[in-house]
Design an enzyme around this catalytic site. Sequence first.
Site, PDB file in Angstrom:
ATOM      1  N   HIS A   1      47.929  46.253 -51.685  1.00  0.00           N
ATOM      2  CA  HIS A   1      47.174  46.080 -50.453  1.00  0.00           C
ATOM      3  C   HIS A   1      48.000  46.470 -49.239  1.00  0.00           C
ATOM      4  O   HIS A   1      49.223  46.582 -49.294  1.00  0.00           O
ATOM      5  CB  HIS A   1      46.703  44.625 -50.307  1.00  0.00           C
ATOM      6  CG  HIS A   1      47.828  43.641 -50.130  1.00  0.00           C
ATOM      7  ND1 HIS A   1      48.649  43.243 -51.168  1.00  0.00           N
ATOM      8  CD2 HIS A   1      48.263  42.967 -49.028  1.00  0.00           C
ATOM      9  CE1 HIS A   1      49.531  42.368 -50.723  1.00  0.00           C
ATOM     10  NE2 HIS A   1      49.325  42.196 -49.427  1.00  0.00           N
TER      11      HIS A   1
ATOM     12  N   ASP B   1      48.434  45.035 -45.272  1.00  0.00           N
ATOM     13  CA  ASP B   1      48.183  43.771 -44.585  1.00  0.00           C
ATOM     14  C   ASP B   1      47.091  43.889 -43.521  1.00  0.00           C
ATOM     15  O   ASP B   1      47.083  44.836 -42.713  1.00  0.00           O
ATOM     16  CB  ASP B   1      49.463  43.262 -43.920  1.00  0.00           C
ATOM     17  CG  ASP B   1      50.449  42.684 -44.911  1.00  0.00           C
ATOM     18  OD1 ASP B   1      50.028  42.266 -46.005  1.00  0.00           O
ATOM     19  OD2 ASP B   1      51.664  42.645 -44.595  1.00  0.00           O
TER      20      ASP B   1
ATOM     21  N   HIS C   1      51.714  47.415 -50.597  1.00  0.00           N
ATOM     22  CA  HIS C   1      52.738  46.657 -51.315  1.00  0.00           C
ATOM     23  C   HIS C   1      52.108  45.727 -52.326  1.00  0.00           C
ATOM     24  O   HIS C   1      50.912  45.421 -52.279  1.00  0.00           O
ATOM     25  CB  HIS C   1      53.655  45.899 -50.352  1.00  0.00           C
ATOM     26  CG  HIS C   1      52.946  44.951 -49.439  1.00  0.00           C
ATOM     27  ND1 HIS C   1      52.238  45.368 -48.324  1.00  0.00           N
ATOM     28  CD2 HIS C   1      52.832  43.594 -49.459  1.00  0.00           C
ATOM     29  CE1 HIS C   1      51.729  44.325 -47.711  1.00  0.00           C
ATOM     30  NE2 HIS C   1      52.058  43.232 -48.379  1.00  0.00           N
TER      31      HIS C   1
ATOM     32  N   ARG D   1      56.948  35.554 -42.954  1.00  0.00           N
ATOM     33  CA  ARG D   1      56.568  36.908 -42.528  1.00  0.00           C
ATOM     34  C   ARG D   1      56.113  36.915 -41.075  1.00  0.00           C
ATOM     35  O   ARG D   1      55.407  36.015 -40.623  1.00  0.00           O
ATOM     36  CB  ARG D   1      55.431  37.432 -43.405  1.00  0.00           C
ATOM     37  CG  ARG D   1      55.166  38.920 -43.249  1.00  0.00           C
ATOM     38  CD  ARG D   1      53.923  39.340 -43.992  1.00  0.00           C
ATOM     39  NE  ARG D   1      52.709  38.985 -43.271  1.00  0.00           N
ATOM     40  CZ  ARG D   1      51.493  38.945 -43.812  1.00  0.00           C
ATOM     41  NH1 ARG D   1      51.332  39.211 -45.099  1.00  0.00           N
ATOM     42  NH2 ARG D   1      50.439  38.629 -43.084  1.00  0.00           N
TER      43      ARG D   1
END
Length: 310
Positions: A134, A136, A286, A301
Site C-alpha cells: 500500500h 499511505d 510498502h 510514524r
Amino acid sequence: MTTQTERIEHVTPVSSPRSIRPTLLTTEFHAQNTGAPYWHLDLVPQSRLIGAEVRGIDLADEPAPEVLAELKRALLEWKVLFFRGQQLTARQHAGLARQWGELEDHPFLPKAEIPEVVRLEHDASRPGTENIWHSDVSFSPTPPMGSMLRAVEVPELGGDTLWADMSAAYEGLSAQVRERIDGLTAIHEVPMMSDKAEGEVAENMRAARARLQPVEHPVVRTHPETGQKLLYVNAVFTTAIVGFTEKESQELLDLLFRQATHPEFQVRFHWEPGSIAFWDNRGTQHYAVSDYYPDLRRMERVTVIGDRPY
C-alpha cells in the site's frame, strides 16, 4: 555517484483485463541518480534500484542546510532512506520530518506523545495488519509526500519492511497496458470495516469513512519533483477504476496491484531499535511483514502532507 542500471526479464500480462496473455518483457531500470557526488553524506545503496542507508549522521541534531539539501536529493534519487542507531524523542522525530513540510494529523491511527506522531503497536493481542502492499493515506485529496517510521521496540526475529519502486512497476508493464491505463482515474477511500471489528482503530475508521468522501486520483501519476510516471493504485485504499464495469475494474486493478510484488522492484529492511526509514510516499508502496507473532513490535510514524496527484 554514477547511475546504476539493471536489466530485468519477467513475464508481464498484456492486452485488456478480459484477455490477459503473458509476454516476455525486457527493460532497463535506472535508479534516479543525477550522478552528482554527495559531499556531506555517507550513502550506501541497498539495491541497484531503490533504497540507500545514510551512515555517520545524528538526526537528533538539526541538519545543517547543506546536509538537509543532500538528504532531500537522496530521498528523490533512492525513494527510501535508512538510518540506524538514532535516539529521538517523539518531538525530535516530528521536528525532523517537518523539515520536509507540514505534518499530518492521521484521521484514525492511535497517537503517541503528540498528535503528529502515530503509534503502530502489535503483539499477541493485536496482530499486525500492515502486511499488504500500500501507499499511505491515498484516500486523502492531498496524500502524503513522505512517511518517516522509527523503531521503538522490535522483535528478536522478523518484522522487516519492504518497499517497491512504483516508477519501475509502471515501466515494467507492457506497452499495451501502459497505453491502456494512461489517463485513467481511480477511486480511493477509507476501507470499510466489518461490523464485528472492535477497538479504537476500528471505531475511528468507521467515523473517518463516514466523514471523508472518496477521492479520484490518476492511475498513473507524475512525480511533482522528478517528473517520473508512477503507478498509483494500491490494494488497501483503491476500490475502482472510473468508467469501468465492476468486473473489468477489479481485473485491471488486480493486474496493477501485482506489480508491487515483483522482488526486482523492491528493497527489504531489517529493523533494529533506533532504526529509521524515510520514504517518498508518492513513488513507493510498502509492506510490513507480520512474521513476528506473538512478539511485540512498536513503531512510531510521522507523515508529511503532500500535494494533489496529477
